[in-house]
Write a protein that holds these residues in place. Structure first.
Motif, mmCIF file in Angstrom:
data_model
loop_
_atom_site.group_PDB
_atom_site.id
_atom_site.type_symbol
_atom_site.label_atom_id
_atom_site.label_comp_id
_atom_site.label_asym_id
_atom_site.label_seq_id
_atom_site.Cartn_x
_atom_site.Cartn_y
_atom_site.Cartn_z
ATOM 1 N N MET A 1 1.009 -1.296 -0.043
ATOM 2 C CA MET A 1 -0.217 0.092 -0.411
ATOM 3 C C MET A 1 0.631 1.299 -0.186
ATOM 4 S SD MET A 1 -3.504 1.090 2.646
ATOM 5 C CE MET A 1 -4.227 2.037 1.959
ATOM 6 N N GLY A 2 1.839 0.986 0.929
ATOM 7 C CA GLY A 2 3.282 2.177 0.456
ATOM 8 C C GLY A 2 2.579 3.245 1.201
ATOM 9 N N VAL A 3 2.634 2.813 3.014
ATOM 10 C CA VAL A 3 2.423 4.069 3.247
ATOM 11 C C VAL A 3 3.251 5.137 4.187
ATOM 12 C CG1 VAL A 3 0.709 4.369 5.748
ATOM 13 C CG2 VAL A 3 -0.333 3.220 4.214
ATOM 14 N N THR A 4 3.963 5.886 4.437
ATOM 15 C CA THR A 4 5.395 6.752 4.500
ATOM 16 C C THR A 4 4.881 6.831 5.837
ATOM 17 O OG1 THR A 4 4.466 9.059 3.776
ATOM 18 C CG2 THR A 4 4.961 7.524 2.031
ATOM 19 N N PRO A 5 6.055 6.955 6.748
ATOM 20 C CA PRO A 5 6.354 7.489 8.005
ATOM 21 C C PRO A 5 4.869 9.151 8.417
ATOM 22 C CG PRO A 5 8.258 6.630 8.004
ATOM 23 C CD PRO A 5 7.039 6.592 5.676
ATOM 24 N N LEU A 6 5.507 9.591 7.032
ATOM 25 C CA LEU A 6 4.994 10.972 6.992
ATOM 26 C C LEU A 6 3.351 10.665 7.427
ATOM 27 C CD1 LEU A 6 5.433 13.998 7.202
ATOM 28 C CD2 LEU A 6 4.615 14.032 4.823
ATOM 29 N N ILE A 7 2.782 10.316 6.319
ATOM 30 C CA ILE A 7 1.138 9.787 6.854
ATOM 31 C C ILE A 7 0.989 9.635 8.018
ATOM 32 C CG2 ILE A 7 -0.866 8.031 5.521
ATOM 33 C CD1 ILE A 7 0.755 9.051 2.565
ATOM 34 N N TRP A 8 1.290 8.157 8.242
ATOM 35 C CA TRP A 8 1.827 8.034 9.870
ATOM 36 C C TRP A 8 0.802 8.704 10.788
ATOM 37 C CZ3 TRP A 8 -0.413 3.706 12.042
ATOM 38 C CH2 TRP A 8 -0.833 2.574 11.121
ATOM 39 N N ILE A 9 2.335 9.350 10.576
ATOM 40 C CA ILE A 9 2.058 10.553 11.782
ATOM 41 C C ILE A 9 1.267 11.529 11.566
ATOM 42 C CG2 ILE A 9 3.919 13.011 12.015
ATOM 43 C CD1 ILE A 9 6.191 10.951 11.534
ATOM 44 N N ILE A 10 0.531 11.995 9.937
ATOM 45 C CA ILE A 10 -0.151 13.211 9.957
ATOM 46 C C ILE A 10 -1.795 12.125 10.618
ATOM 47 C CG2 ILE A 10 -1.493 13.827 7.926
ATOM 48 C CD1 ILE A 10 0.287 14.835 6.755
ATOM 49 N N THR A 11 -1.844 11.433 10.057
ATOM 50 C CA THR A 11 -2.834 10.305 10.403
ATOM 51 C C THR A 11 -3.055 10.361 12.146
ATOM 52 O OG1 THR A 11 -2.863 8.859 8.303
ATOM 53 C CG2 THR A 11 -4.166 8.119 10.381
ATOM 54 N N ILE A 12 -2.650 10.316 13.152
ATOM 55 C CA ILE A 12 -2.193 9.513 14.013
ATOM 56 C C ILE A 12 -2.354 11.338 15.373
ATOM 57 C CG2 ILE A 12 -0.725 9.204 16.971
ATOM 58 C CD1 ILE A 12 0.453 6.975 15.076
ATOM 59 N N ALA A 13 -1.969 12.389 14.231
ATOM 60 C CA ALA A 13 -2.175 13.696 15.003
ATOM 61 C C ALA A 13 -3.659 14.107 14.484
ATOM 62 C CB ALA A 13 -1.118 14.739 13.724
ATOM 63 N N VAL A 14 -4.050 13.834 13.746
ATOM 64 C CA VAL A 14 -5.337 14.410 13.183
ATOM 65 C C VAL A 14 -6.318 13.403 14.082
ATOM 66 C CG1 VAL A 14 -7.322 14.276 11.058
ATOM 67 C CG2 VAL A 14 -5.149 15.044 10.934
ATOM 68 N N THR A 15 -6.023 12.089 15.181
ATOM 69 C CA THR A 15 -6.933 11.046 15.024
ATOM 70 C C THR A 15 -6.808 11.470 16.734
ATOM 71 O OG1 THR A 15 -6.712 9.122 14.184
ATOM 72 C CG2 THR A 15 -7.537 8.541 16.120
ATOM 73 N N VAL A 16 -5.300 12.382 17.319
ATOM 74 C CA VAL A 16 -5.682 12.890 18.620
ATOM 75 C C VAL A 16 -5.984 13.822 18.456
ATOM 76 C CG1 VAL A 16 -4.010 13.851 20.247
ATOM 77 C CG2 VAL A 16 -3.017 10.932 19.119
ATOM 78 N N ALA A 17 -6.110 15.117 17.298
ATOM 79 C CA ALA A 17 -6.863 16.570 17.374
ATOM 80 C C ALA A 17 -8.164 16.278 17.190
ATOM 81 C CB ALA A 17 -6.536 16.614 16.463
ATOM 82 N N PHE A 18 -8.559 14.945 16.646
ATOM 83 C CA PHE A 18 -10.334 14.724 17.191
ATOM 84 C C PHE A 18 -10.662 14.778 18.551
ATOM 85 C CE2 PHE A 18 -10.852 14.119 12.382
ATOM 86 C CZ PHE A 18 -12.017 15.155 12.255
ATOM 87 N N PHE A 19 -10.367 13.509 19.051
ATOM 88 C CA PHE A 19 -10.332 13.633 20.294
ATOM 89 C C PHE A 19 -10.251 14.806 21.428
ATOM 90 C CE2 PHE A 19 -9.756 9.460 19.632
ATOM 91 C CZ PHE A 19 -10.859 8.642 20.032
ATOM 92 N N ILE A 20 -9.376 15.490 21.046
ATOM 93 C CA ILE A 20 -9.526 16.907 22.161
ATOM 94 C C ILE A 20 -10.522 17.687 21.763
ATOM 95 C CG2 ILE A 20 -7.261 18.563 22.576
ATOM 96 C CD1 ILE A 20 -4.602 16.953 21.601
ATOM 97 N N TRP A 21 -10.635 17.768 20.213
ATOM 98 C CA TRP A 21 -11.312 18.694 20.527
ATOM 99 C C TRP A 21 -12.980 18.268 20.411
ATOM 100 C CZ3 TRP A 21 -16.177 17.933 16.622
ATOM 101 C CH2 TRP A 21 -16.725 18.779 16.688
ATOM 102 N N GLU A 22 -12.945 17.057 20.732
ATOM 103 C CA GLU A 22 -13.992 16.158 21.570
ATOM 104 C C GLU A 22 -14.062 16.224 22.462
ATOM 105 O OE1 GLU A 22 -16.667 13.075 20.422
ATOM 106 O OE2 GLU A 22 -16.616 14.638 19.095
ATOM 107 N N PHE A 23 -13.249 16.440 23.299
ATOM 108 C CA PHE A 23 -13.623 17.169 24.767
ATOM 109 C C PHE A 23 -13.811 18.373 24.792
ATOM 110 C CE2 PHE A 23 -10.765 18.817 28.796
ATOM 111 C CZ PHE A 23 -11.598 17.680 29.447
ATOM 112 N N TYR A 24 -12.715 19.292 24.230
ATOM 113 C CA TYR A 24 -13.510 20.908 24.484
ATOM 114 C C TYR A 24 -14.959 20.666 24.049
ATOM 115 C CZ TYR A 24 -9.005 22.027 26.693
ATOM 116 O OH TYR A 24 -7.439 21.485 27.191
#
Length: 336
Positions: A1-24
């Motif tokens: 599938m060819g997922v680069t480390p950058l895509i992983w970092i962005i995906t995890i960062a966006v997921t964490v951001a969603f949870f933070i946004w959900e809280f606030y």
């Protein structure tokens, strides 16, 4: 599938951001969400998950797109079963409805962390040991059997980890808002909210054991496994309040999930035979005559099973309700 480390970092960062946004945005100020609010945000997260799947299909090919959708459907169905246990925990500990959002968000965050760990471990095992598919498949067949005859009647307060916490930590009996600890006369005490979080976390660990092998039976791409799990968990808080009353009507959900887990277990064992390296099976050679189950069939089977289990559940509960209403009407008449 060819997922680069950058895509992983962005995906995890966006997921964490969603949870933070959900809280606030939704959880920081305690309140009981309305049906309209829950429906709106549930639809938003489901639409987002579907769009992401379409994006995977367009960018990486529909083989991977199909694997994502099959994985997402499976994880969503398992998450609904998870909600049933969350409801049981909330009821057992009498958590006020206005504080349940915080418990759910913390529980969902713990679930994602647990599954993230299992995903990493699963990916490492698959990359190094092809025979792990035999173990995953056998595990799913055992879990399917347990799921089919599962009972949700056990009291979460009787969990050993909860009883351990009660014995070794000082607790008060009353909730103090949504706080997990409180100071009384200069001494620190824990509130029942901590026990609720402990119970939810333990439940998440159990569900991670069956959800990760299940989705690895549909795809070997760790990125698809993670994103399918993340999207299945996103919006789960809103779904809890939206279908809270419906959960008790899904009487055949456990059996439907058992069928899905059994199917994926057989699929895993079939795949293990196709890539077999164990010397005591077919002389260490792959078993070529074993059919490969295509992803389109897996997707259709999982979707059909979920629909059938839901329809049969609603039909049975409606029929039982009608029978009970008829018995109530006949009882006064029999007294004359």
């Amino acid at each position: 599938m060819g997922v680069t480390p950058l895509i992983w970092i962005i995906t995890i960062a966006v997921t964490v951001a969603f949870f933070i946004w959900e809280f606030y945005a939704h959880v920081r100020k305690p309140h009981e969400p309305t049906i309209a609010e829950s429906a709106k945000w549930s639809a938003f997260y489901i639409a987002l998950a579907l769009l992401f799947g379409v994006g995977i299909g367009m960018v990486s090919g529909w083989q991977f797109g199909g694997e994502y959708f099959a994985g997402y459907l499976t994880e969503k169905a398992l998450s609904v079963d998870n909600l049933f246990v969350f409801l049981l925990v909330m009821s057992a500990f009498a958590v006020p409805k206005m504080y349940q959002q915080k418990v759910l968000l913390i529980g969902i965050a713990i679930a994602l962390i647990m599954r993230g760990i299992f995903i990493a471990v699963g990916a490492t095992l698959i990359a190094n040991f092809s025979w792990i598919f035999y173990i995953f498949g056998a595990l799913l067949l055992v879990l399917a059997y347990r799921q089919a005859f599962a009972s949700h009647d056990n009291d979460p307060q009787n969990l050993r980890i909860v009883q351990f916490a009660r014995r070794h930590l000082p607790f008060v009996d009353q909730y103090h808002g949504d706080k997990m600890s409180v100071k009384i006369d200069g001494k620190r005490f824990f509130t029942p909210m901590l026990l609720v979080i402990v119970a939810i976390g333990f439940v998440d660990l159990i569900f991670a054991v069956d959800s990760i092998p299940a989705i690895y039976g549909l795809t070997e791409e760790a990125y698809i496994v993670f994103t399918a799990n993340a999207f299945a968990l996103m919006g789960l808080r809103q779904l809890y309040f939206l279908i809270g009353g419906l959960l008790e009507r899904l009487v055949y959900l456990a059996q439907g999930l058992a069928v899905i887990l059994s199917f994926i277990g057989i699929k895993l064992i079939s795949h293990a035979l196709k890539v077999n390296e164990l010397p005591f099976i077919n002389g260490g050679e792959p078993v070529k005559w074993v059919p490969e189950i295509p992803i389109w069939f897996s997707l259709g089977f999982i979707a059909t099973t979920i629909i059938v289990a839901t329809v049969l559940s609603l039909w049975k509960t409606r029929k039982d309700a009608g029978r009970e209403a008829g018995d109530v009407e006949q009882e006064p008449a029999s007294r004359h």
